[in-house]
Design a protein around this motif. Structure first.
Motif, PDB file in Angstrom:
ATOM      1  N   GLU A  43       0.406  -1.304   0.184  1.00  0.00           N
ATOM      2  CA  GLU A  43       0.057   0.455   0.285  1.00  0.00           C
ATOM      3  C   GLU A  43       0.868   1.200  -0.028  1.00  0.00           C
ATOM      4  O   GLU A  43       0.834   2.128  -0.360  1.00  0.00           O
ATOM      5  CB  GLU A  43      -0.663   0.243   0.894  1.00  0.00           C
ATOM      6  CG  GLU A  43      -1.991  -1.296   1.626  1.00  0.00           C
ATOM      7  CD  GLU A  43      -2.642  -0.974   2.818  1.00  0.00           C
ATOM      8  OE1 GLU A  43      -2.491   0.212   3.435  1.00  0.00           O
ATOM      9  OE2 GLU A  43      -3.895  -2.124   2.370  1.00  0.00           O
ATOM     10  N   THR A  44       2.081   1.207   0.658  1.00  0.00           N
ATOM     11  CA  THR A  44       3.284   2.225   0.252  1.00  0.00           C
ATOM     12  C   THR A  44       3.563   2.899  -0.805  1.00  0.00           C
ATOM     13  O   THR A  44       3.436   4.051  -1.354  1.00  0.00           O
ATOM     14  CB  THR A  44       4.572   2.117   1.106  1.00  0.00           C
ATOM     15  OG1 THR A  44       4.058   1.970   2.431  1.00  0.00           O
ATOM     16  CG2 THR A  44       5.345   3.157   1.150  1.00  0.00           C
ATOM     17  N   HIS A  45       4.083   1.877  -1.716  1.00  0.00           N
ATOM     18  CA  HIS A  45       3.608   1.441  -2.891  1.00  0.00           C
ATOM     19  C   HIS A  45       2.396   2.804  -3.788  1.00  0.00           C
ATOM     20  O   HIS A  45       2.682   3.715  -4.274  1.00  0.00           O
ATOM     21  CB  HIS A  45       4.472  -0.005  -3.270  1.00  0.00           C
ATOM     22  CG  HIS A  45       5.359  -0.654  -3.643  1.00  0.00           C
ATOM     23  ND1 HIS A  45       6.001  -1.051  -2.897  1.00  0.00           N
ATOM     24  CD2 HIS A  45       6.844   0.021  -3.897  1.00  0.00           C
ATOM     25  CE1 HIS A  45       7.187  -1.042  -2.049  1.00  0.00           C
ATOM     26  NE2 HIS A  45       7.826  -0.730  -3.021  1.00  0.00           N
ATOM     27  N   ARG A  48       2.615   5.939  -2.750  1.00  0.00           N
ATOM     28  CA  ARG A  48       3.605   7.229  -3.033  1.00  0.00           C
ATOM     29  C   ARG A  48       2.861   6.849  -5.413  1.00  0.00           C
ATOM     30  O   ARG A  48       3.029   8.014  -5.886  1.00  0.00           O
ATOM     31  CB  ARG A  48       4.684   6.256  -3.531  1.00  0.00           C
ATOM     32  CG  ARG A  48       5.661   6.631  -4.237  1.00  0.00           C
ATOM     33  CD  ARG A  48       6.494   8.782  -4.211  1.00  0.00           C
ATOM     34  NE  ARG A  48       6.659   8.349  -2.619  1.00  0.00           N
ATOM     35  CZ  ARG A  48       7.789   8.473  -2.309  1.00  0.00           C
ATOM     36  NH1 ARG A  48       9.021   8.076  -3.528  1.00  0.00           N
ATOM     37  NH2 ARG A  48       8.739   9.047  -1.401  1.00  0.00           N
ATOM     38  N   GLY A  79       9.904   6.798   7.067  1.00  0.00           N
ATOM     39  CA  GLY A  79       8.600   5.772   7.162  1.00  0.00           C
ATOM     40  C   GLY A  79       7.661   6.866   7.545  1.00  0.00           C
ATOM     41  O   GLY A  79       6.495   6.788   7.061  1.00  0.00           O
ATOM     42  N   LEU A  82       6.770   8.126   4.630  1.00  0.00           N
ATOM     43  CA  LEU A  82       5.238   7.724   3.329  1.00  0.00           C
ATOM     44  C   LEU A  82       4.142   6.867   4.088  1.00  0.00           C
ATOM     45  O   LEU A  82       2.750   6.916   3.448  1.00  0.00           O
ATOM     46  CB  LEU A  82       6.363   5.989   2.952  1.00  0.00           C
ATOM     47  CG  LEU A  82       7.541   6.167   2.629  1.00  0.00           C
ATOM     48  CD1 LEU A  82       8.001   4.580   1.837  1.00  0.00           C
ATOM     49  CD2 LEU A  82       7.183   6.579   0.867  1.00  0.00           C
ATOM     50  N   GLY A  83       4.297   6.777   5.157  1.00  0.00           N
ATOM     51  CA  GLY A  83       2.525   7.156   6.096  1.00  0.00           C
ATOM     52  C   GLY A  83       2.065   7.799   5.950  1.00  0.00           C
ATOM     53  O   GLY A  83       0.735   8.172   5.384  1.00  0.00           O
ATOM     54  N   GLU A  85       2.172   9.946   2.836  1.00  0.00           N
ATOM     55  CA  GLU A  85       1.355   9.542   1.431  1.00  0.00           C
ATOM     56  C   GLU A  85       0.505   8.594   1.072  1.00  0.00           C
ATOM     57  O   GLU A  85      -0.567   8.824   1.030  1.00  0.00           O
ATOM     58  CB  GLU A  85       3.005   9.073   0.118  1.00  0.00           C
ATOM     59  CG  GLU A  85       3.798  10.279   0.221  1.00  0.00           C
ATOM     60  CD  GLU A  85       4.836   9.935  -0.048  1.00  0.00           C
ATOM     61  OE1 GLU A  85       5.832  10.755  -0.588  1.00  0.00           O
ATOM     62  OE2 GLU A  85       4.865   8.587  -0.572  1.00  0.00           O
ATOM     63  N   GLU A  86       0.239   7.486   2.184  1.00  0.00           N
ATOM     64  CA  GLU A  86      -0.446   6.926   1.953  1.00  0.00           C
ATOM     65  C   GLU A  86      -1.826   7.194   2.339  1.00  0.00           C
ATOM     66  O   GLU A  86      -2.996   6.702   1.976  1.00  0.00           O
ATOM     67  CB  GLU A  86      -0.103   5.652   3.393  1.00  0.00           C
ATOM     68  CG  GLU A  86      -1.495   4.587   3.083  1.00  0.00           C
ATOM     69  CD  GLU A  86      -0.624   3.054   4.135  1.00  0.00           C
ATOM     70  OE1 GLU A  86      -1.022   2.159   4.055  1.00  0.00           O
ATOM     71  OE2 GLU A  86       0.229   3.437   3.788  1.00  0.00           O
ATOM     72  N   SER A  90      -4.373   6.884   0.129  1.00  0.00           N
ATOM     73  CA  SER A  90      -4.816   6.062  -0.269  1.00  0.00           C
ATOM     74  C   SER A  90      -6.340   6.001  -0.610  1.00  0.00           C
ATOM     75  O   SER A  90      -7.404   6.695  -0.254  1.00  0.00           O
ATOM     76  CB  SER A  90      -4.809   4.913   1.206  1.00  0.00           C
ATOM     77  OG  SER A  90      -5.663   6.185   2.531  1.00  0.00           O
ATOM     78  N   THR A 205      -1.010  12.223  10.298  1.00  0.00           N
ATOM     79  CA  THR A 205      -1.737  11.749   9.507  1.00  0.00           C
ATOM     80  C   THR A 205      -3.296  11.121  10.293  1.00  0.00           C
ATOM     81  O   THR A 205      -4.138  10.251   9.681  1.00  0.00           O
ATOM     82  CB  THR A 205      -1.038   9.953   9.712  1.00  0.00           C
ATOM     83  OG1 THR A 205       0.468  10.432   8.723  1.00  0.00           O
ATOM     84  CG2 THR A 205      -0.877   8.774   8.572  1.00  0.00           C
TER      85      THR A 205
END
Length: 252
Positions: A43-45, A48, A79, A82-83, A85-86, A90, A205
């Motif tokens: 899900e991180t990918h 992004r 980390g 990316l969190g 971004e997610e 998402s 987040t």
């Protein structure tokens, strides 16, 4: 955490496997975890990739996107970045986009296409289907399933599309207003040029995820109550008309 192969990742992000590979080569997308010869994405990918796609759609070049991402990551925990971004990118739905053969879709629409040849193109313009060769990407299988059921119950497809065209801008306006309200709150609290620093990313987040839950539940509740009121009004008016029509005429 969900895991994807490259084709699945591309489909969820609304892009192509070729683009995914290109973004990896340019350093925009972290490499996948390898299981044998298969790359496994998370899900991180996906978060992004959605961010990259969104920036491309706004006119940013790959070089500019790389610079933005590098500047954002500099001095911050990857980390946490990316969190965030997610949380920003998402999906707000559990729906899984799927593919259907174009021929199958045209066969289902045969009667409607005979009466209105441009109907298929109209569906594509509305974003309900995205042709890709001999298949069509269905971004919202649930919506298509609902439309198909209504058509099977006798609702004209053209009328349903007209309804969709009328409703979509209103829904989009509501969504934008809610997002802008959240953005305005953060700007008022932190200032115009604010970006979260270490320690604040996790807090933001969590806030975004909570706002998402509140937005979905509040809109669902408002819609349910509004539907309840309008069903009562419309059916009440219909019953009054029927009663008047069937009432025996009385002489004076």
């Amino acid at each position: 955490m969900a895991e994807y192969r490259i084709d699945e990742l591309a489909r969820f992000a609304g892009t192509t496997s070729r683009n995914v590979r290109a973004y990896q080569e340019r350093g925009l997308l972290p490499p996948p975890r390898k299981e044998g010869r298969v790359g496994i994405y998370t899900e991180t990918h996906l978060a992004r990739l959605r961010l990259i796609t969104s920036l491309h759609d706004r006119g940013y070049t790959s070089a500019q996107i790389a610079e933005l991402i590098a500047g954002w990551e500099q001095g911050r925990n990857l980390g946490e970045v990316l969190g965030l971004e997610e949380a920003l990118n998402s999906p707000w739905t559990d729906e899984i986009p799927t593919y259907l053969p174009t021929e199958q879709i045209r066969a289902f629409l045969a009667a409607d296409l005979t009466a209105e040849p441009g109907l298929f193109d109209r569906i594509v313009r509305l974003g309900l289907l995205k042709p890709e060769g001999d298949q069509c990407l269905v971004p919202s299988p649930q919506l298509i399933s609902t439309v198909a059921e209504l058509v099977s119950r006798g609702f004209p497809l053209a009328d349903l599309l007209t309804l969709h065209e009328a409703i979509s801008p209103a829904i989009d306006d509501v969504a934008r207003r809610m997002v802008e309200a959240g953005s305005a709150h953060l700007i008022e609290e932190h200032g115009e040029a604010w970006l979260p620093v270490d320690g604040e990313v996790g807090e933001i987040t969590e806030l975004l995820q909570r706002l998402r839950q509140l937005a979905m539940s509040s809109v669902q509740g408002l819609l349910a109550h509004a539907m309840e009121r309008h069903v009562a009004d419309v059916m009440g008016e219909h019953l009054v008309r029927v009663i008047k029509q069937q009432a025996p005429e009385t002489g004076v």
